[in-house]
Scaffold this active site. Structure first.
Site, short mmCIF file in Angstrom:
data_model
loop_
_atom_site.label_atom_id
_atom_site.label_comp_id
_atom_site.label_asym_id
_atom_site.label_seq_id
_atom_site.Cartn_x
_atom_site.Cartn_y
_atom_site.Cartn_z
N HIS A 6 -9.78 -7.03 -8.39
CA HIS A 6 -8.49 -6.65 -7.81
C HIS A 6 -8.39 -7.12 -6.37
O HIS A 6 -8.71 -6.40 -5.43
CB HIS A 6 -8.33 -5.13 -7.89
CG HIS A 6 -6.97 -4.62 -7.53
ND1 HIS A 6 -6.61 -3.30 -7.71
CD2 HIS A 6 -5.89 -5.22 -6.98
CE1 HIS A 6 -5.37 -3.12 -7.31
NE2 HIS A 6 -4.91 -4.27 -6.85
N HIS A 8 -5.62 -9.32 -3.68
CA HIS A 8 -4.28 -9.89 -3.49
C HIS A 8 -4.28 -10.82 -2.28
O HIS A 8 -5.03 -10.60 -1.32
CB HIS A 8 -3.25 -8.78 -3.24
CG HIS A 8 -3.07 -7.82 -4.37
ND1 HIS A 8 -2.69 -8.22 -5.63
CD2 HIS A 8 -3.21 -6.46 -4.43
CE1 HIS A 8 -2.60 -7.15 -6.41
NE2 HIS A 8 -2.92 -6.08 -5.70
N ARG A 87 0.34 -11.07 -3.46
CA ARG A 87 0.46 -9.77 -2.82
C ARG A 87 1.39 -8.87 -3.60
O ARG A 87 2.55 -9.23 -3.87
CB ARG A 87 0.97 -9.96 -1.39
CG ARG A 87 1.03 -8.70 -0.56
CD ARG A 87 1.40 -9.05 0.87
NE ARG A 87 1.41 -7.88 1.72
CZ ARG A 87 1.57 -7.91 3.03
NH1 ARG A 87 1.74 -9.09 3.63
NH2 ARG A 87 1.57 -6.80 3.76
N ALA A 88 0.91 -7.70 -4.00
CA ALA A 88 1.67 -6.83 -4.90
C ALA A 88 2.98 -6.37 -4.28
O ALA A 88 4.03 -6.37 -4.93
CB ALA A 88 0.82 -5.63 -5.31
N SER A 89 2.94 -5.95 -3.02
CA SER A 89 4.17 -5.44 -2.40
C SER A 89 5.20 -6.56 -2.20
O SER A 89 6.40 -6.28 -2.09
CB SER A 89 3.85 -4.79 -1.05
OG SER A 89 3.28 -5.72 -0.14
N HIS A 194 0.55 -3.03 -12.39
CA HIS A 194 0.66 -2.91 -10.93
C HIS A 194 2.12 -3.00 -10.51
O HIS A 194 2.77 -4.02 -10.70
CB HIS A 194 -0.14 -4.02 -10.25
CG HIS A 194 -0.62 -3.66 -8.88
ND1 HIS A 194 0.22 -3.17 -7.90
CD2 HIS A 194 -1.85 -3.72 -8.32
CE1 HIS A 194 -0.48 -2.94 -6.79
NE2 HIS A 194 -1.74 -3.26 -7.02
N GLU A 300 -9.49 -4.09 -3.86
CA GLU A 300 -8.13 -4.38 -3.38
C GLU A 300 -8.16 -4.76 -1.89
O GLU A 300 -7.25 -4.45 -1.14
CB GLU A 300 -7.18 -3.20 -3.62
CG GLU A 300 -5.72 -3.62 -3.61
CD GLU A 300 -4.76 -2.49 -3.95
OE1 GLU A 300 -3.59 -2.78 -4.17
OE2 GLU A 300 -5.19 -1.32 -3.99
#
Length: 357
Positions: A6, A8, A87-89, A194, A300
């Site tokens: 995990h 990003h 990047r998740a956000s 996610h 992460e």
């Protein structure tokens, strides 16, 4: 090996965010009827949208973005390889329409692929999907295909709430998701569940929305019978499963009340949890409650929690310390840190074997 499942690309060169800002500014944004100053809100100019060719990031910029950041910390913490996704956000599937999401996903996925190509021993690419609220998930299949076949992606991130915290999408067990699952099964690629940025002020993005989504996704899987239709589909639920390990008895009891088989039979053959839990007591609980075969090492890093814990003197997200301080046997620790990831991510295992690892 120690495999971090995990990671990003949170340190991408500033040009990426600048491109996104231009894209968002160019989107049609009709005035909100309920806003007092709606008439003064501009609509945007679609003709000003940037093209993919407008993003110019050289290899030296990519190196400068990861060598003093992710790679430095991986070296310090003894992490051999990270599964590296956008990047998740920044996925922000609620922004714009499917075309905007598709253009954005393609750029972000290409950058992760390029980083992995520069450091093939240290990163394996994973992809975001071009999801959009109310749009058929089947529209994500072409990007999934491209990333697996052209970029060698070993996993994807799947957002169960493209609306950004308003939860307008059907549950993950709904048949509308099936075309995407069929392709994941065909490629033998797992999906990490996610979410992205929350635009709902009731839910802080990383402190509430992420953990809510982990818990919600697990309960959706308990309620349904998805794995009867897809017995080889594999999901990774991040952040230690949200509330799941802490409330394991509740979920076991609810499964019984719903007439479902025991959780070990009903979901644990297809669901894994990562170790992004940022204190020892919480990590110990995860390792005690969830079978070791269902836990994947992850940090992460560099992510939502970047500071040093004043109680320990170490970074909160230095999750290797928690794993090695837990009461795990040597075999279970090796399974968590390496062998489970090789089993859950077959394309990663094949990549490592080609590298002689």
């Amino acid at each position: 090996m120690i495999i971090d499942c995990h990671g990003h690309y949170t340190t991408a060169p500033p040009a990426l965010a600048a491109w996104r800002d231009r894209q968002v500014a160019a989107l049609d944004a009709p005035p909100v009827a309920s806003a007092p100053s709606a008439a003064s809100v501009p609509s945007g100019d679609p003709s000003a949208a940037p093209s993919a060719a407008d993003l110019r990031i050289g290899d030296d910029e990519l190196r400068a973005s990861v060598e003093p950041n992710q790679l430095r910390l991986m070296d310090e913490r003894g992490i051999d390889l990270t599964v590296f996704s956008p990047r998740a956000s920044f996925m922000a599937h609620h922004v714009g329409d499917f075309a905007a999401s598709a253009a954005w996903a393609a750029l972000c996925n290409e950058l992760c692929f390029r980083v992995a190509a520069l450091y093939p021993q240290r990163f394996a690419p994973a992809a975001m999907l071009p999801q959009s609220p109310g749009v058929d998930p089947a529209t994500c299949v072409p990007e999934l295909t491209r990333c697996v076949e052209e970029y060698g992606a070993v996993a994807v991130n799947l957002n169960p709430d493209p609306s950004g915290g308003h939860w307008t999408a059907p549950p993950l067990t709904d048949r509308s998701w099936y075309p995407l699952y069929e392709k994941l099964v065909e490629y033998d690629v797992p999906a990490m569940i996610h979410v992205s940025t929350s635009v709902n002020p009731a839910f802080h993005t990383t402190g509430a929305h992420y953990l809510n989504a982990d818990t919600t996704a697990f309960m959706q899987l308990v309620q349904g019978d998805l794995f009867a239709d897809f017995p080889t589909l594999r999901f990774v639920i991040p952040h230690g499963g949200g509330a799941v390990p802490y409330h394991w008895g509740r979920f076991r009891g609810l499964a019984m009340a719903l007439g479902k088989p025991p959780l070990e039979e009903h979901v644990l053959g297809n669901v894994w949890f990562d170790t992004c839990v940022y204190h020892q007591a919480g990590s110990d609980l995860l390792y005690e409650v969830i079978p070791a075969r269902n836990i994947l090492f992850a940090s992460e890093m560099i992510g939502a929690v970047r500071d040093v814990d004043p109680c320990t003197g170490h970074h909160f997200d230095d999750t290797r310390r928690y794993a090695e301080a837990a009461a795990l046997s040597a075999d279970d620790l090796a399974a968590v840190q390496e062998h489970n990831a090789r089993a859950v991510y077959p394309r990663l295992d094949a990549l490592l074997k080609r590298q002689g690892r």
